[in-house]
Write a protein that holds these residues in place. Structure first.
Motif, PDB file in Angstrom:
ATOM      1  N   SER A 148      22.497 -49.035   6.587  1.00 20.74           N
ATOM      2  CA  SER A 148      23.370 -49.655   5.332  1.00 20.74           C
ATOM      3  C   SER A 148      22.914 -48.957   4.034  1.00 20.74           C
ATOM      4  O   SER A 148      23.868 -48.570   3.474  1.00 20.74           O
ATOM      5  N   ILE A 149      21.668 -48.556   3.767  1.00 20.08           N
ATOM      6  CA  ILE A 149      21.403 -47.699   2.609  1.00 20.08           C
ATOM      7  C   ILE A 149      22.116 -46.686   2.636  1.00 20.08           C
ATOM      8  O   ILE A 149      22.651 -46.029   1.624  1.00 20.08           O
ATOM      9  N   VAL A 150      22.192 -45.903   3.719  1.00 19.33           N
ATOM     10  CA  VAL A 150      22.445 -44.644   3.792  1.00 19.33           C
ATOM     11  C   VAL A 150      23.989 -44.469   3.624  1.00 19.33           C
ATOM     12  O   VAL A 150      24.659 -43.851   3.020  1.00 19.33           O
ATOM     13  N   ALA A 205      15.558 -40.570   8.459  1.00 17.01           N
ATOM     14  CA  ALA A 205      16.153 -40.448  10.015  1.00 17.01           C
ATOM     15  C   ALA A 205      17.531 -41.051   9.947  1.00 17.01           C
ATOM     16  O   ALA A 205      18.505 -40.394  10.698  1.00 17.01           O
ATOM     17  N   ALA A 206      18.093 -42.141   8.989  1.00 17.77           N
ATOM     18  CA  ALA A 206      19.325 -42.712   9.051  1.00 17.77           C
ATOM     19  C   ALA A 206      20.369 -41.520   8.557  1.00 17.77           C
ATOM     20  O   ALA A 206      21.248 -41.375   8.806  1.00 17.77           O
ATOM     21  N   PHE A 207      19.643 -40.772   7.190  1.00 17.65           N
ATOM     22  CA  PHE A 207      20.346 -39.896   6.777  1.00 17.65           C
ATOM     23  C   PHE A 207      20.828 -38.777   7.833  1.00 17.65           C
ATOM     24  O   PHE A 207      22.044 -38.162   7.924  1.00 17.65           O
ATOM     25  N   GLU A 208      19.768 -38.407   8.492  1.00 12.47           N
ATOM     26  CA  GLU A 208      20.034 -37.342   9.405  1.00 12.47           C
ATOM     27  C   GLU A 208      20.891 -37.688  10.665  1.00 12.47           C
ATOM     28  O   GLU A 208      21.782 -36.807  11.122  1.00 12.47           O
ATOM     29  N   LYS A 209      20.882 -38.971  11.081  1.00 19.60           N
ATOM     30  CA  LYS A 209      21.763 -39.455  11.945  1.00 19.60           C
ATOM     31  C   LYS A 209      23.202 -39.365  11.441  1.00 19.60           C
ATOM     32  O   LYS A 209      24.171 -39.108  12.221  1.00 19.60           O
ATOM     33  N   THR A 223      24.694 -38.042   8.802  1.00 20.50           N
ATOM     34  CA  THR A 223      25.366 -36.736   8.350  1.00 20.50           C
ATOM     35  C   THR A 223      25.173 -35.557   9.481  1.00 20.50           C
ATOM     36  O   THR A 223      25.943 -34.630   9.442  1.00 20.50           O
ATOM     37  N   GLY A 224      24.330 -35.862  10.407  1.00 23.82           N
ATOM     38  CA  GLY A 224      24.321 -34.801  11.406  1.00 23.82           C
ATOM     39  C   GLY A 224      23.641 -33.605  11.103  1.00 23.82           C
ATOM     40  O   GLY A 224      23.710 -32.459  11.845  1.00 23.82           O
ATOM     41  N   LYS A 225      22.957 -33.485  10.085  1.00 24.53           N
ATOM     42  CA  LYS A 225      22.240 -32.517   9.301  1.00 24.53           C
ATOM     43  C   LYS A 225      20.842 -32.637   9.323  1.00 24.53           C
ATOM     44  O   LYS A 225      20.167 -33.724   8.702  1.00 24.53           O
ATOM     45  N   LYS A 226      19.999 -31.516   9.000  1.00 22.06           N
ATOM     46  CA  LYS A 226      18.492 -31.564   8.855  1.00 22.06           C
ATOM     47  C   LYS A 226      18.490 -32.076   7.500  1.00 22.06           C
ATOM     48  O   LYS A 226      19.046 -31.421   6.308  1.00 22.06           O
ATOM     49  N   ILE A 227      17.558 -33.037   7.173  1.00 23.77           N
ATOM     50  CA  ILE A 227      17.222 -33.389   5.493  1.00 23.77           C
ATOM     51  C   ILE A 227      15.751 -33.004   5.172  1.00 23.77           C
ATOM     52  O   ILE A 227      14.837 -33.451   6.163  1.00 23.77           O
ATOM     53  N   THR A 228      15.757 -32.368   4.208  1.00 24.47           N
ATOM     54  CA  THR A 228      14.326 -31.848   3.731  1.00 24.47           C
ATOM     55  C   THR A 228      13.885 -32.675   2.929  1.00 24.47           C
ATOM     56  O   THR A 228      14.550 -32.949   1.691  1.00 24.47           O
ATOM     57  N   VAL A 229      12.590 -33.109   2.986  1.00 26.64           N
ATOM     58  CA  VAL A 229      11.981 -34.009   1.958  1.00 26.64           C
ATOM     59  C   VAL A 229      10.753 -33.167   1.104  1.00 26.64           C
ATOM     60  O   VAL A 229       9.800 -32.687   1.841  1.00 26.64           O
ATOM     61  N   PRO A 230      10.912 -32.698   0.038  1.00 26.35           N
ATOM     62  CA  PRO A 230       9.929 -31.891  -0.594  1.00 26.35           C
ATOM     63  C   PRO A 230       8.506 -32.573  -0.669  1.00 26.35           C
ATOM     64  O   PRO A 230       8.341 -33.632  -0.716  1.00 26.35           O
ATOM     65  N   GLU A 231       7.521 -31.739  -0.827  1.00 23.43           N
ATOM     66  CA  GLU A 231       6.274 -32.064  -0.864  1.00 23.43           C
ATOM     67  C   GLU A 231       5.955 -33.305  -2.007  1.00 23.43           C
ATOM     68  O   GLU A 231       5.347 -34.333  -1.618  1.00 23.43           O
ATOM     69  N   HIS A 232       6.573 -32.960  -3.042  1.00 24.83           N
ATOM     70  CA  HIS A 232       6.164 -34.176  -4.120  1.00 24.83           C
ATOM     71  C   HIS A 232       7.656 -34.526  -4.618  1.00 24.83           C
ATOM     72  O   HIS A 232       7.932 -34.775  -5.710  1.00 24.83           O
ATOM     73  N   HIS A 233       8.387 -35.196  -3.515  1.00 21.62           N
ATOM     74  CA  HIS A 233       9.699 -35.597  -3.863  1.00 21.62           C
ATOM     75  C   HIS A 233       9.692 -36.821  -4.751  1.00 21.62           C
ATOM     76  O   HIS A 233      10.756 -37.186  -5.588  1.00 21.62           O
TER      77      HIS A 233
END
Length: 630
Positions: free
Chosen positions: A262-264, A295-299, A301-311
């Motif tokens: 829902s958030i996504v 994980a919900a964003f990836e499902k 959008t169907g795309k890889k989501i990158t979370v930076p080290e110091h997000h």
């Protein structure tokens, strides 16, 4: 009573009583009957998340040697972040603190904590602040650069990976979408009213379910085999859906997995909308720590989501990077030192009643320093930042300011004409006030049909003149303006501007108020004899003869021409004086949109604060430029 009612209803309908299956039936339903055919796809743990990598050890300081650092401070509604980076943009240290409604306390705590660790090892040579509290924090600690969150987040992302083209940023109480091309922001959006796509909503629901938001939430979300759909609507409806599924026996893992979806969905539908989502996506902000949401964003959008080290602190990192990039070579920092964490301060507030805006002014009295003021719409209480580059820039919009009666629409271009015309006929001009929120509010309330914003504001100016007791109000219907050169025919004004006297007559009962509206019709793009006839007819209503009107009309055109000539001459003077390193932007638009400080959102002043000269388009020699091009 509800339970009794359920029994009586079943008796009346003659069903349900004989079908009672007891506790075993309830257990069977929980085990199998609660499954939903519309269940969402199981979430898959994202690969490469910072939580899955071994955290780096602390920054290696050399014994007895200090390194030059830039400080970044991001003050938001939920969290306050303080970081240091070295000249190579490597993170030296970071602090992620809860703002808790006391931003100055959070800043003091962050500064003190950073000082305890690093004060003996670093020289702070530049400071940048960002976030909703960037001006407050910037003045409090002595910032060199103050920039908005969009710019700061994008700067950090582009340095971490120059190929990033999309940023999803979810903070505590707001969410942002940023599109980049070659490291430059080309589009962005922020959530406007809905809180269902923010980190604070996640925390509230986790607290309601009695689970830990940091680790337990993610584990439960990733462990659910069939998340229930909860939609992407506002917080009230999502909470209702959660209660609904709880009552149906859905366990906590299903609730948090569905909440992650829902958030996504809320973010993508309400913030991103139909905007482009690229292929190199960064997810930044504190909420990016939640594996379920990633994980919900990836499902979805169907795309890889990158979370930076110091997000969690990319905003503060970006602010520090901007300080490093934008500070003039050899300039000394304004940073007041780590001792700022120990300075005493006092918060006060009061209402300024010098105009109808009635702003609530917040005053911060810092020990040994001049008071800081925030919350005003005008510059009366602003802190004057001694920025040599920006303070010496010409303020063309201030020089161009025009006062009208009423101060609306065509008056911003023609005021010198009408002022000279009425002065020569022996009339005194009564002014309406500059646009303020009271005028805007009254205009919106009085309008009888949906129009553009400037026309609504025009109604507010007419209303103010009525409140002042003016008995005659000049509201002409101007159909077209003078052509720039002979042969130009397309000089018509907007239909709303042409019909403003009739619109206002529908909104106000002038006769009941004992007022007279002067509403002549003028066509400036016609033969001189016909135009003079229109003015002669208007002069008769004013009790003036044709000769007087001719003299007034001649003076009016002379004043109008002089006004236009001075505008262009001043614009040319500024443009000719531009240096190679200077930045100037032309703001194109109708004068009643671009030069009314109550309508233009103070865009010229904001550009000037950023070191950019804002030039009104009517201060450019556009006609001569067209001639040269042809």
């Amino acid at each position: 009573m509800g339970a009794f009612g359920a029994i009586f209803s079943a008796i009346e309908l003659n069903k349900g009583i004989g079908q009672f299956k007891g506790l075993s039936g309830l257990e069977e339903y929980i085990a199998s009957g609660r499954k939903n055919d519309r269940s969402l796809e199981k979430l898959t743990a994202p690969v490469g998340h910072p939580s899955q990598r071994r955290s780096a050890t602390g920054y290696a300081f050399e014994q007895g040697k200090k390194i030059d650092c830039y400080m970044g401070v991001d003050v938001g509604s939920t969290s306050t972040n303080v970081i240091l980076i070295d000249r190579d943009f490597r993170l030296v240290t970071k602090r992620y603190l809860a703002t808790a409604g006391r931003p100055l306390e959070a800043i003091r705590t962050g500064l003190q904590s950073v000082a305890d660790e690093c004060a003996g090892h670093v020289n702070v040579i530049g400071v940048g602040t960002t976030g909703s509290g960037r001006y407050l924090s910037g003045d409090f600690i002595g910032a060199d650069i103050i920039r908005n969150e969009i710019t700061a987040q994008a700067t950090a992302a582009a340095v971490i990976d120059p190929e990033v083209d999309t940023i999803f940023e979810i903070g505590g109480q707001d969410s942002k979408y940023i599109a980049l091309k070659d490291g430059v922001v080309v589009d962005f959006e922020m959530n406007k009213v809905c809180a269902a796509g923010t980190g604070s909503f996640l925390e509230e629901q986790a607290d309601r379910l009695g689970i830990n938001i940091k680790g337990e939430f993610s584990n439960l979300a990733l462990g659910c085999s069939s998340p229930p759909p909860m939609g992407e609507r506002c917080t009230v409806f999502i909470e209702s859906d959660m209660v609904h599924y709880q009552q149906r026996g859905v366990e906590k893992d299903g609730l948090v997995a569905g909440l992650s979806y829902s958030i996504v969905q809320n973010y993508l539908n309400r913030v991103v909308g139909d905007r482009r989502i690229g292929n190199k996506i960064f997810f930044q902000g504190g909420t990016a720590a939640n594996l379920g949401v990633v994980a919900a964003f990836e499902k979805v959008t169907g795309k890889k989501i990158t979370v930076p080290e110091h997000h969690d602190v990319t905003g503060a990192i970006g602010a520090a990077m901007l300080a490093a990039r934008e500070m003039p070579q050899g300039a000394r920092t304004r940073f007041k030192g780590f001792d700022s964490s120990r300075k005493k301060y006092e918060l006060q507030s009061f209402e300024c009643r010098d105009c109808s805006n009635v702003c609530e002014i917040r005053k911060v009295v810092v020990e040994g320093e001049a008071p800081l003021f925030y919350g005003g719409r005008c510059e009366k209480y602003d802190v004057k930042r001694e920025d040599g580059k920006n303070s010496n820039l010409p303020d063309l919009y201030k020089e161009r300011d025009v006062i009208g009666v009423p101060r609306m629409l065509f008056i911003y271009e023609m005021y010198p004409f009408w002022k000279a015309f009425f002065d020569n006929l022996g009339f005194r001009v009564q002014l309406s006030s500059p646009t303020n929120k009271e005028i805007i509010k009254n205009g919106i309330e009085k309008i009888v049909t949906e129009t553009c914003f400037p026309v609504k504001v025009a109604h507010g100016h007419v209303n103010e003149l009525m409140d002042k007791g003016v008995k005659k109000i000049f509201i002409p219907s101007i159909v077209n303006l003078r052509p720039a050169k002979p042969g130009h025919h397309l000089t018509q004004l907007c239909p709303y501007v042409q019909t403003i006297p009739y619109l206002t007559r529908s909104a106000f009962d002038f006769e009941k108020k004992g007022m007279e509206v002067l509403a002549p019709v003028f066509h400036f793009n016609q033969r001189e004899t016909l135009l003079k006839k229109e003015f002669h007819d208007f002069g008769k209503k004013l009790g003036r003869d044709s000769a007087s009107v001719d003299r007034a009309l001649k003076a009016a055109f002379a004043a109008w021409d002089e006004f236009g000539g001075r505008l262009v001459a001043r614009g040319k003077e500024v443009i000719d004086g531009l240096k190679p390193e200077d930045t100037a932007l032309v703001i194109v638009g109708r004068a009643y949109n671009t030069t009314d400080s109550g309508i233009n959102l103070e865009l010229p002043q904001k550009l000037r604060d950023m070191g950019t000269i804002a030039i009104p388009c009517d201060m450019l020699p556009l006609d001569s430029a067209v001639d040269e091009a042809m």
